[in-house]
Design a protein around this motif. Structure first.
Motif, mmCIF file in Angstrom:
data_model
loop_
_atom_site.group_PDB
_atom_site.id
_atom_site.type_symbol
_atom_site.label_atom_id
_atom_site.label_comp_id
_atom_site.label_asym_id
_atom_site.label_seq_id
_atom_site.Cartn_x
_atom_site.Cartn_y
_atom_site.Cartn_z
ATOM 1 N N THR A 60 0.911 -1.090 0.018
ATOM 2 C CA THR A 60 -0.088 0.186 0.062
ATOM 3 C C THR A 60 0.932 1.321 -0.029
ATOM 4 O O THR A 60 0.443 2.264 -0.830
ATOM 5 N N GLY A 61 1.964 1.469 0.695
ATOM 6 C CA GLY A 61 2.603 2.542 0.963
ATOM 7 C C GLY A 61 3.404 2.671 -0.254
ATOM 8 O O GLY A 61 3.595 3.883 -0.590
ATOM 9 N N TYR A 62 4.033 1.597 -0.753
ATOM 10 C CA TYR A 62 4.896 1.812 -2.059
ATOM 11 C C TYR A 62 4.137 2.041 -3.395
ATOM 12 O O TYR A 62 4.372 2.949 -4.049
ATOM 13 N N SER A 63 2.961 1.384 -3.396
ATOM 14 C CA SER A 63 2.186 1.406 -4.770
ATOM 15 C C SER A 63 1.345 2.618 -4.933
ATOM 16 O O SER A 63 1.251 3.259 -5.962
ATOM 17 N N ILE A 64 0.815 2.592 -3.714
ATOM 18 C CA ILE A 64 -0.547 3.508 -3.672
ATOM 19 C C ILE A 64 -0.163 4.965 -3.288
ATOM 20 O O ILE A 64 -0.350 5.960 -4.062
ATOM 21 N N ILE A 65 0.633 4.884 -2.283
ATOM 22 C CA ILE A 65 1.026 6.440 -1.635
ATOM 23 C C ILE A 65 2.278 6.899 -2.449
ATOM 24 O O ILE A 65 2.404 7.937 -2.972
ATOM 25 N N GLY A 66 3.458 6.088 -2.870
ATOM 26 C CA GLY A 66 4.464 6.249 -3.430
ATOM 27 C C GLY A 66 4.390 6.147 -4.836
ATOM 28 O O GLY A 66 5.286 6.391 -5.545
ATOM 29 N N ALA A 70 3.789 -2.244 -7.678
ATOM 30 C CA ALA A 70 3.549 -3.220 -6.387
ATOM 31 C C ALA A 70 4.288 -4.244 -6.265
ATOM 32 O O ALA A 70 4.876 -4.640 -5.214
ATOM 33 N N VAL A 71 4.826 -4.586 -7.648
ATOM 34 C CA VAL A 71 5.972 -5.646 -7.565
ATOM 35 C C VAL A 71 7.180 -5.359 -7.137
ATOM 36 O O VAL A 71 7.940 -6.304 -6.707
ATOM 37 N N ASP A 72 7.492 -3.981 -7.217
ATOM 38 C CA ASP A 72 8.930 -3.622 -6.821
ATOM 39 C C ASP A 72 9.126 -3.433 -5.298
ATOM 40 O O ASP A 72 10.353 -3.512 -4.978
ATOM 41 N N VAL A 73 8.090 -3.749 -4.720
ATOM 42 C CA VAL A 73 8.292 -3.818 -3.056
ATOM 43 C C VAL A 73 9.029 -5.239 -2.794
ATOM 44 O O VAL A 73 9.735 -5.150 -1.978
ATOM 45 N N THR A 78 15.379 -2.181 -4.781
ATOM 46 C CA THR A 78 14.516 -1.077 -4.498
ATOM 47 C C THR A 78 14.948 -0.851 -2.750
ATOM 48 O O THR A 78 15.070 0.426 -2.362
ATOM 49 N N TRP A 79 15.063 -1.623 -1.969
ATOM 50 C CA TRP A 79 15.434 -1.506 -0.502
ATOM 51 C C TRP A 79 16.737 -0.909 -0.468
ATOM 52 O O TRP A 79 17.160 -0.277 0.608
#
Length: 88
Positions: A60-66, A70-73, A78-79
Motif C-alpha cells: 500500500t505504501g509503495y504502490s498507492i502512496i508512493g 506493487a511488484v517493486d516492493v 529497491t530496498w
C-alpha cells in the motif's frame, strides 16, 4: 425434620455428588484438551497475521502512496536504494 430424614437426605445428596464427580472430571479433561489447541493456533496465527499486515502495508505504501509498482516492493534493489537514500 426428623433425624432419620436428615440422614437420608445427606446420604442421597452425597450419592448424587459421588455420581457427578467423575462426570465433572471428564468434562474438565475435555476442556483442558480443547483449550490447548486454540492456544497453539493463536501462537501460530499471530505471527502469520503480522507478516500479512506488513506485506499489505508495504504494498500500500509503495504502490498507492508512493506511486510505484506493487511488484517493486519485493525487489531487493529497491530496498538497497532506499537504504542508501536514508543512511548514505
Amino acid at each position: 425434620m426428623s433425624e432419620q430424614q436428615k440422614t437420608s437426605y445427606r446420604a442421597a445428596s452425597s450419592a448424587a455428588a459421588a455420581q457427578e464427580a467423575p462426570r465433572k472430571k471428564a468434562a474438565r479433561k475435555k476442556a483442558k484438551r480443547r483449550a490447548g489447541m486454540p492456544l497453539l493456533l493463536k501462537i501460530m496465527l499471530v505471527p502469520f497475521l503480522l507478516v500479512i499486515a506488513l506485506l499489505a502495508g508495504l504494498i500500500t505504501g509503495y504502490s498507492i502512496i508512493g506511486n510505484g509498482s506493487a511488484v517493486d516492493v519485493f525487489d531487493l534493489n529497491t530496498w538497497k536504494h532506499m537504504y542508501d537514500l536514508v543512511f548514505g
